[in-house]
Design a protein around this motif. Structure first.
Motif, mmCIF file in Angstrom:
data_model
loop_
_atom_site.group_PDB
_atom_site.id
_atom_site.type_symbol
_atom_site.label_atom_id
_atom_site.label_comp_id
_atom_site.label_asym_id
_atom_site.label_seq_id
_atom_site.Cartn_x
_atom_site.Cartn_y
_atom_site.Cartn_z
ATOM 1 N N TYR A 48 0.854 -1.184 0.000
ATOM 2 C CA TYR A 48 0.000 0.000 0.000
ATOM 3 C C TYR A 48 0.890 1.233 0.000
ATOM 4 N N SER A 49 0.504 2.236 -0.762
ATOM 5 C CA SER A 49 1.229 3.504 -0.721
ATOM 6 C C SER A 49 0.232 4.624 -0.456
ATOM 7 N N ASP A 50 0.614 5.540 0.420
ATOM 8 C CA ASP A 50 -0.287 6.638 0.755
ATOM 9 C C ASP A 50 -0.038 7.833 -0.164
ATOM 10 N N ARG A 51 -0.708 8.942 0.111
ATOM 11 C CA ARG A 51 -0.624 10.110 -0.768
ATOM 12 C C ARG A 51 0.773 10.703 -0.797
ATOM 13 N N ALA A 52 1.549 10.452 0.251
ATOM 14 C CA ALA A 52 2.931 10.929 0.282
ATOM 15 C C ALA A 52 3.878 9.916 -0.345
ATOM 16 N N ASN A 53 3.313 8.866 -0.932
ATOM 17 C CA ASN A 53 4.082 7.796 -1.566
ATOM 18 C C ASN A 53 4.922 6.987 -0.587
ATOM 19 N N ALA A 54 4.556 7.045 0.691
ATOM 20 C CA ALA A 54 5.179 6.119 1.644
ATOM 21 C C ALA A 54 4.609 4.735 1.363
ATOM 22 N N ILE A 55 5.462 3.739 1.383
ATOM 23 C CA ILE A 55 5.051 2.378 1.028
ATOM 24 C C ILE A 55 5.012 1.506 2.269
ATOM 25 N N TYR A 56 3.927 0.743 2.374
ATOM 26 C CA TYR A 56 3.753 -0.156 3.502
ATOM 27 C C TYR A 56 3.544 -1.572 2.963
ATOM 28 N N ALA A 57 4.271 -2.516 3.504
ATOM 29 C CA ALA A 57 4.141 -3.903 3.086
ATOM 30 C C ALA A 57 3.854 -4.782 4.292
ATOM 31 N N ASP A 58 2.991 -5.749 4.087
ATOM 32 C CA ASP A 58 2.679 -6.722 5.127
ATOM 33 C C ASP A 58 2.904 -8.124 4.581
ATOM 34 N N TYR A 59 3.349 -9.002 5.432
ATOM 35 C CA TYR A 59 3.653 -10.367 5.021
ATOM 36 C C TYR A 59 3.066 -11.378 5.990
ATOM 37 N N ALA A 60 2.694 -12.528 5.449
ATOM 38 C CA ALA A 60 2.323 -13.648 6.304
ATOM 39 C C ALA A 60 3.574 -14.123 7.039
ATOM 40 N N ASP A 61 3.394 -14.590 8.252
ATOM 41 C CA ASP A 61 4.547 -15.044 9.047
ATOM 42 C C ASP A 61 5.345 -16.124 8.317
ATOM 43 N N SER A 62 4.663 -16.950 7.561
ATOM 44 C CA SER A 62 5.319 -18.077 6.905
ATOM 45 C C SER A 62 6.287 -17.658 5.800
ATOM 46 N N VAL A 63 6.193 -16.408 5.332
ATOM 47 C CA VAL A 63 7.063 -15.980 4.227
ATOM 48 C C VAL A 63 7.965 -14.807 4.594
ATOM 49 N N LYS A 64 7.825 -14.280 5.802
ATOM 50 C CA LYS A 64 8.652 -13.141 6.210
ATOM 51 C C LYS A 64 10.129 -13.481 6.116
ATOM 52 N N GLY A 65 10.887 -12.557 5.537
ATOM 53 C CA GLY A 65 12.315 -12.763 5.374
ATOM 54 C C GLY A 65 12.677 -13.542 4.124
ATOM 55 N N ARG A 66 11.693 -14.114 3.441
ATOM 56 C CA ARG A 66 11.969 -14.898 2.227
ATOM 57 C C ARG A 66 11.339 -14.277 0.997
ATOM 58 N N PHE A 67 10.172 -13.674 1.163
ATOM 59 C CA PHE A 67 9.445 -13.075 0.044
ATOM 60 C C PHE A 67 9.498 -11.554 0.152
ATOM 61 N N ALA A 68 9.465 -10.880 -1.020
ATOM 62 C CA ALA A 68 9.435 -9.423 -1.042
ATOM 63 C C ALA A 68 8.452 -8.964 -2.109
ATOM 64 N N ILE A 69 7.527 -8.120 -1.702
ATOM 65 C CA ILE A 69 6.531 -7.576 -2.626
ATOM 66 C C ILE A 69 6.970 -6.187 -3.064
ATOM 67 N N SER A 70 6.689 -5.853 -4.311
ATOM 68 C CA SER A 70 7.033 -4.529 -4.810
ATOM 69 C C SER A 70 6.121 -4.203 -5.988
ATOM 70 N N ARG A 71 6.127 -2.942 -6.396
ATOM 71 C CA ARG A 71 5.412 -2.571 -7.610
ATOM 72 C C ARG A 71 6.112 -1.400 -8.258
ATOM 73 N N ASP A 72 5.884 -1.234 -9.547
ATOM 74 C CA ASP A 72 6.612 -0.210 -10.287
ATOM 75 C C ASP A 72 6.075 1.176 -9.951
ATOM 76 N N ARG A 73 6.786 2.175 -10.401
ATOM 77 C CA ARG A 73 6.459 3.556 -10.062
ATOM 78 C C ARG A 73 5.103 3.978 -10.588
ATOM 79 N N TYR A 74 4.645 3.309 -11.636
ATOM 80 C CA TYR A 74 3.358 3.675 -12.214
ATOM 81 C C TYR A 74 2.203 2.927 -11.552
ATOM 82 N N LYS A 75 2.562 2.033 -10.626
ATOM 83 C CA LYS A 75 1.574 1.289 -9.846
ATOM 84 C C LYS A 75 0.670 0.451 -10.725
ATOM 85 N N THR A 76 1.251 -0.086 -11.820
ATOM 86 C CA THR A 76 0.459 -0.953 -12.680
ATOM 87 C C THR A 76 1.024 -2.359 -12.767
ATOM 88 N N THR A 77 2.206 -2.593 -12.222
ATOM 89 C CA THR A 77 2.812 -3.919 -12.230
ATOM 90 C C THR A 77 3.245 -4.279 -10.818
#
Length: 129
Positions: free
Chosen positions: A49-78
């Motif tokens: 999730y990104s807010d109006r100030a473009n701060a990005i917040y990510a949440d992970y299931a406990d089972s994947v923390k430290g192994r998986f990383a979520i991201s999206r491009d600057r245009y927020k379409t990928t």
């Protein structure tokens, strides 16, 4: 309705890596990755999730923390999911999902299936031991 298309699934040995991508037909708000293993309910893996100030917040299931990383491009379409140190229990069909822009949710809400309205068709990830 937003159209979502996942790609990048495949077969890999335990300890390996895969990167999933999700292309969207337009700008979206909060996005997440979910997975469903045979005989199990769909579960949240990661959300972003990104807010109006473009701060990005990510949440992970406990089972994947430290192994998986979520991201999206600057245009927020990928949306992407980098999966490292894969385990056989990560085997599932992986789905991306989105909901309209809005306030930031709690981690529990952000990883809940019921919080999302648009879904992709899924991509299979198989991890062998």
């Amino acid at each position: 309705q937003v159209r979502l298309v996942e790609s990048g699934g495949g077969s890999v040995q335990s300890g390996g890596s895969l990167k999933l991508s999700c292309g969207t037909s337009g700008y979206i708000g909060c996005m997440g990755w979910f997975r469903q293993a045979p005989g199990k309910e769909r579960e949240g893996v990661a959300s972003i999730y990104s807010d109006r100030a473009n701060a990005i917040y990510a949440d992970y299931a406990d089972s994947v923390k430290g192994r998986f990383a979520i991201s999206r491009d600057r245009y927020k379409t990928t949306l992407s999911l980098q999966m490292n140190s894969l385990k056989p229990e990560d085997t599932a069909v992986y789905y991306c999902a989105t909901r309209p822009p809005g306030r930031r949710m709690t981690a529990t809400q952000a990883l809940a299936v019921s919080s999302y309205g648009d879904w992709g068709q899924g991509t299979q990830v198989t991890v062998s031991s």
